[in-house]
Design an enzyme around this catalytic site. Structure first.
Site, mmCIF file in Angstrom:
data_model
loop_
_atom_site.group_PDB
_atom_site.id
_atom_site.type_symbol
_atom_site.label_atom_id
_atom_site.label_comp_id
_atom_site.label_asym_id
_atom_site.label_seq_id
_atom_site.Cartn_x
_atom_site.Cartn_y
_atom_site.Cartn_z
ATOM 1 N N ASN A 155 0.881 -1.170 0.000
ATOM 2 C CA ASN A 155 0.000 0.000 0.000
ATOM 3 C C ASN A 155 0.916 1.217 0.000
ATOM 4 O OD1 ASN A 155 -1.991 1.899 0.377
ATOM 5 N ND2 ASN A 155 -2.650 1.158 2.394
ATOM 6 N N TRP A 156 1.114 1.810 -1.173
ATOM 7 C CA TRP A 156 2.115 2.878 -1.301
ATOM 8 C C TRP A 156 1.645 4.211 -0.742
ATOM 9 C CZ3 TRP A 156 4.969 2.412 -6.700
ATOM 10 C CH2 TRP A 156 5.817 1.295 -6.642
ATOM 11 N N LYS A 157 0.357 4.336 -0.440
ATOM 12 C CA LYS A 157 -0.197 5.596 0.082
ATOM 13 C C LYS A 157 0.201 6.750 -0.841
ATOM 14 C CE LYS A 157 -0.421 3.350 4.468
ATOM 15 N NZ LYS A 157 -0.316 3.362 5.898
ATOM 16 N N HIS B 220 -9.697 1.609 4.521
ATOM 17 C CA HIS B 220 -8.441 1.802 5.253
ATOM 18 C C HIS B 220 -8.687 2.774 6.406
ATOM 19 C CE1 HIS B 220 -4.311 2.841 6.227
ATOM 20 N NE2 HIS B 220 -3.983 1.709 5.638
ATOM 21 N N GLU C 172 -7.050 5.115 7.548
ATOM 22 C CA GLU C 172 -6.748 6.527 7.272
ATOM 23 C C GLU C 172 -7.906 7.191 6.521
ATOM 24 O OE1 GLU C 172 -2.792 6.126 5.617
ATOM 25 O OE2 GLU C 172 -2.100 5.374 7.536
ATOM 26 N N GLU D 273 -5.924 -4.666 10.173
ATOM 27 C CA GLU D 273 -4.877 -3.677 10.435
ATOM 28 C C GLU D 273 -5.183 -2.922 11.725
ATOM 29 O OE1 GLU D 273 -2.733 -2.566 6.525
ATOM 30 O OE2 GLU D 273 -4.294 -1.113 6.897
ATOM 31 N N GLY E 176 2.197 2.242 10.559
ATOM 32 C CA GLY E 176 3.210 3.290 10.414
ATOM 33 C C GLY E 176 3.895 3.668 11.716
ATOM 34 N N SER F 86 2.985 -2.322 10.225
ATOM 35 C CA SER F 86 4.422 -2.473 10.473
ATOM 36 C C SER F 86 4.943 -3.876 10.170
ATOM 37 C CB SER F 86 4.769 -2.040 11.899
ATOM 38 O OG SER F 86 4.406 -0.684 12.105
ATOM 39 N N GLY G 123 2.639 -1.240 4.168
ATOM 40 C CA GLY G 123 2.824 0.165 3.833
ATOM 41 C C GLY G 123 4.297 0.460 3.598
ATOM 42 N N GLY G 124 4.981 0.920 4.643
ATOM 43 C CA GLY G 124 6.370 1.387 4.540
ATOM 44 C C GLY G 124 7.300 0.421 3.830
#
Ligand code: 13P
Length: 244
Positions: A13-15, A84, A86, A156, A162, A202, A223-224
């Site tokens: 998930n590159w956001k 998500h 966010e 999640e 994150g 994470s 993500g990261g």
């Protein structure tokens, strides 16, 4: 993981990271680092403007393109993330909208990756399973068993996204197992057994193997670490372990 009944999925998930011109070099570096034999489906969910570049570059690396959200009225990519935390938090998305978006995707033949997860306060109040069960039930409302087969659920925990704080393998397994129990009550044993449930929060090259060794964790939403080809490839390689 359980490969007999479910597919294993590693999704990035590159956001709001990366640029369209970075997609091709990323895929080339990823390809060099991926294991020869792959035990999972690989998806990279990018900002909408990069989806065409990902479809093109991802093809011969066998990486599927995905989107990060969808309008409940529109078309999209092959996979799409909905719900998500966010978006729930910053865009006020509620469970009814998540449900409407999941249905809109299914109608267009796109696989929804439906995200659920509790906040730290909810975990501390011992409300995790009640809250996550509610989210799962609401997101799947009115989706029949044949459409459920095309859905992916991602657990999640918000406090792990994150933050570098990963849920322990036991904590993640407990909730993923609980999600499967909710689905079993709604649809019966067979459909529940066939749904892939991913863990996100994470997940990285170091902790992926232990998380993926849990019987109800069928992959990751990353993500990261999905922004680093070497780390993302290591997570894919972590699915090459014995599973049922
Ligand atoms: P991190 O892997 O950066 O914690 O992000 C998880 C996530 O939100 C994936 O959707």
């Amino acid at each position: 993981m359980n490969r007999k009944y479910r597919k294993t999925v590693i999704a990035g998930n590159w956001k709001m990271n990366q640029v369209a011109s970075g997609v091709k070099p990323f895929i080339e570096e990823l390809k060099e680092n991926l294991p020869k034999q792959k035990s999972c489906d690989i998806v990279l969910c990018t900002p909408a403007v990069m989806v065409p570049a990902m479809i093109k570059a991802g093809k011969d690396a066998k990486v599927a393109a995905g989107a990060q959200d969808v309008s409940k009225h529109a078309k999209g990519a092959k996979y799409c993330i909905v719900g998500h935390s966010e978006r729930r938090q910053y865009h006020g998305e509620d469970d009814m909208l998540v449900n409407a978006k999941a249905k809109a995707l299914l109608e267009k033949g796109i696989i929804p990756i439906i995200c659920v997860g509790e906040s730290l306060e909810q975990r501390e109040m011992d409300l995790t399973m009640e809250y996550v069960s509610y989210q799962v039930k609401a997101a799947l409302y009115g989706i029949d068993a044949s459409a459920l087969r095309r859905c992916i659920i991602a657990y999640e925990p918000i406090w792990a996204i994150g933050t570098g704080k990963t849920a322990t393998a036991e904590q993640a397994q407990e909730v993923c197992e609980g999600i499967r129990t909710v689905i079993r009550k709604m649809y019966g044993a067979r459909p529940a057994r066939a749904v892939s449930i991913l863990y996100g929060g994470s997940m990285n090259a170091k902790n992926a193997a232990e998380l993926l060794a849990q019987p109800d964790i069928d992959g990751g939403l990353i993500g990261g670490a999905s922004l680093k080809p070497v780390d993302f490839a290591a997570i894919v390689a972590a699915t090459n372990q014995d599973a049922e």
